[in-house]
Write an enzyme that holds these catalytic residues in place. Structure first.
Site, PDB file in Angstrom:
ATOM      1  N   TRP A  45      52.708  37.149  61.373  1.00  0.00           N
ATOM      2  CA  TRP A  45      53.507  38.182  62.061  1.00  0.00           C
ATOM      3  C   TRP A  45      54.970  37.758  62.136  1.00  0.00           C
ATOM      4  O   TRP A  45      55.878  38.532  61.849  1.00  0.00           O
ATOM      5  CB  TRP A  45      52.963  38.423  63.474  1.00  0.00           C
ATOM      6  CG  TRP A  45      51.731  39.257  63.526  1.00  0.00           C
ATOM      7  CD1 TRP A  45      51.349  40.230  62.645  1.00  0.00           C
ATOM      8  CD2 TRP A  45      50.697  39.201  64.528  1.00  0.00           C
ATOM      9  NE1 TRP A  45      50.150  40.781  63.046  1.00  0.00           N
ATOM     10  CE2 TRP A  45      49.729  40.179  64.187  1.00  0.00           C
ATOM     11  CE3 TRP A  45      50.498  38.430  65.672  1.00  0.00           C
ATOM     12  CZ2 TRP A  45      48.580  40.407  64.959  1.00  0.00           C
ATOM     13  CZ3 TRP A  45      49.364  38.648  66.436  1.00  0.00           C
ATOM     14  CH2 TRP A  45      48.414  39.622  66.083  1.00  0.00           C
ATOM     15  N   ALA A  68      41.879  43.481  60.459  1.00  0.00           N
ATOM     16  CA  ALA A  68      42.297  44.828  60.043  1.00  0.00           C
ATOM     17  C   ALA A  68      43.785  45.068  60.288  1.00  0.00           C
ATOM     18  O   ALA A  68      44.291  46.145  59.996  1.00  0.00           O
ATOM     19  CB  ALA A  68      41.477  45.877  60.798  1.00  0.00           C
ATOM     20  N   ASP A  69      44.476  44.066  60.818  1.00  0.00           N
ATOM     21  CA  ASP A  69      45.859  44.278  61.242  1.00  0.00           C
ATOM     22  C   ASP A  69      46.796  44.570  60.069  1.00  0.00           C
ATOM     23  O   ASP A  69      46.909  43.789  59.119  1.00  0.00           O
ATOM     24  CB  ASP A  69      46.359  43.034  61.972  1.00  0.00           C
ATOM     25  CG  ASP A  69      47.724  43.251  62.579  1.00  0.00           C
ATOM     26  OD1 ASP A  69      47.787  43.766  63.709  1.00  0.00           O
ATOM     27  OD2 ASP A  69      48.729  42.930  61.910  1.00  0.00           O
ATOM     28  N   ILE A  70      47.482  45.682  60.172  1.00  0.00           N
ATOM     29  CA  ILE A  70      48.329  46.117  59.069  1.00  0.00           C
ATOM     30  C   ILE A  70      49.522  45.172  58.875  1.00  0.00           C
ATOM     31  O   ILE A  70      49.990  44.975  57.748  1.00  0.00           O
ATOM     32  CB  ILE A  70      48.802  47.583  59.289  1.00  0.00           C
ATOM     33  CG1 ILE A  70      49.417  48.172  58.015  1.00  0.00           C
ATOM     34  CG2 ILE A  70      49.788  47.683  60.422  1.00  0.00           C
ATOM     35  CD1 ILE A  70      48.409  48.433  56.942  1.00  0.00           C
ATOM     36  N   GLY A  71      49.997  44.587  59.969  1.00  0.00           N
ATOM     37  CA  GLY A  71      51.101  43.629  59.862  1.00  0.00           C
ATOM     38  C   GLY A  71      50.695  42.391  59.077  1.00  0.00           C
ATOM     39  O   GLY A  71      51.451  41.865  58.255  1.00  0.00           O
TER      40      GLY A  71
END
Length: 298
Positions: A293, A251-254
DNA sequence: AGCCAGGTGTACA
DNA sequence: TGTACACATGGC
């Protein structure tokens, strides 16, 4: 090879201190270490004592200089262990590089940043609460909150005219009231989560040692029993603290932004799509996440 | 000014 | 099991 005043810690092949430095330097508001050119200075708590270390890289080694010298063997071993986890030095990356070379998403990113490993957060309380602090707010504000949190509740040590900070102790945070954290602009919920996690660590309801005995699913389920720890936070902590190669915060937006860019999508991918996509990286998903990232910096 | 941000818990079909 | 929505506050 060590002396009273420094530790020399061998690094594996495919290790780039410079790539780690870029990640460590990603926020100018970071309070848990200082970067001076190619040097990182950090305060550690080793058996309840302050230990300041100055880290730099030399060929095939990390040198940890101890300005105050004279640490006993036990302390030296603990510092060495910390650095191993901090820079993920115990991993053989060979298979990852072989896999990435033939992966359309990873090949360019990984060759550009080769030598990067996971930059770890060895302390479980720090990893959990830093993840919670970062939930659903932009990274700039997350660092602002962390700085306030550390400077209000952490201990500091002055060296060479600068203050160096330890992350707050879980015992003290466990004794706080929600209002103490709301003053720092934590939301009510976030304050409850952080204090609750502190209590779980103090009571040893959750320990790093026990988690490390579990498999991926067991570990994730145990973490998610903590209030405020959902799937994203569990995977984030398994990635940054427990160094689990399968951990992947879908779910990480990055990660979403990075994948949108590299796959040239016209909108952000969905969590389900990202979760499915990550499966092809198998037991290297954590490294795929970290390189994604990294690809968004600079 | 208004959408967005390193999500989570809860309610409800 | 899956979707909708409140939460809360700053960044840009």
């Amino acid at each position: 090879m060590s002396s009273d005043h420094y530790l020399s810690i061998p690094t594996p092949t495919d290790f780039s201190f410079k790539e780690c430095l870029v990640y460590l330097n990603r926020s100018s508001q970071e309070v848990l270490h200082k970067a001076e050119g190619e040097l990182i200075i950090k305060l550690l708590n080793v058996n309840q004592s302050f230990v300041l270390i100055k880290i730099r890289s030399k060929e095939n080694a990390i040198i940890a200089e101890l300005p105050f010298g004279k640490v006993n063997k036990e302390t030296g071993d603990l510092i060495t262990k910390y650095i191993h986890e901090w820079f993920d030095l115990n991993k053989d990356m060979t298979d990852f590089y072989a896999m990435a070379q033939n992966d359309p998403v990873l090949t360019n990113i990984v060759s550009r940043h080769r030598g990067l490993r996971i930059v770890g957060i060895p302390d479980l309380f720090e990893a959990l609460t830093w993840a919670v602090i970062g939930q659903q707010i932009n990274l700039t504000f997350a660092y602002t909150l962390k700085k306030r949190f550390v400077e209000h509740f952490g201990k500091s040590f002055e060296y060479d005219g600068q203050l160096y900070w330890l992350y707050p102790d879980c015992h003290q945070i466990a004794s706080l009231d929600v209002s103490h954290l709301k003053k720092l602009q934590f939301t009510t919920r976030k304050a409850e989560y952080v204090i609750g996690i502190a209590k779980s660590i103090v009571s040893r309801a959750i320990t790093k040692e026990a988690l490390l005995q579990m498999d991926y699913e067991g570990m994730k389920n145990s973490l998610m029993k903590l209030r405020g720890v959902g799937a994203w936070t569990a995977d984030y902590v398994m990635l940054r603290c427990l160094l689990q190669p399968q951990a992947f915060p879908s779910a990480d937006i990055g990660i979403h932004h990075a994948l949108r860019k590299h796959l040239e999508l016209d909108q952000k991918p969905t969590t389900n799509y990202v979760e499915e996509l990550s499966k092809k990286w198998g037991d290297w998903r954590a490294y795929a996440a970290f390189y994604l990232w990294r690809s968004q910096l600079e």
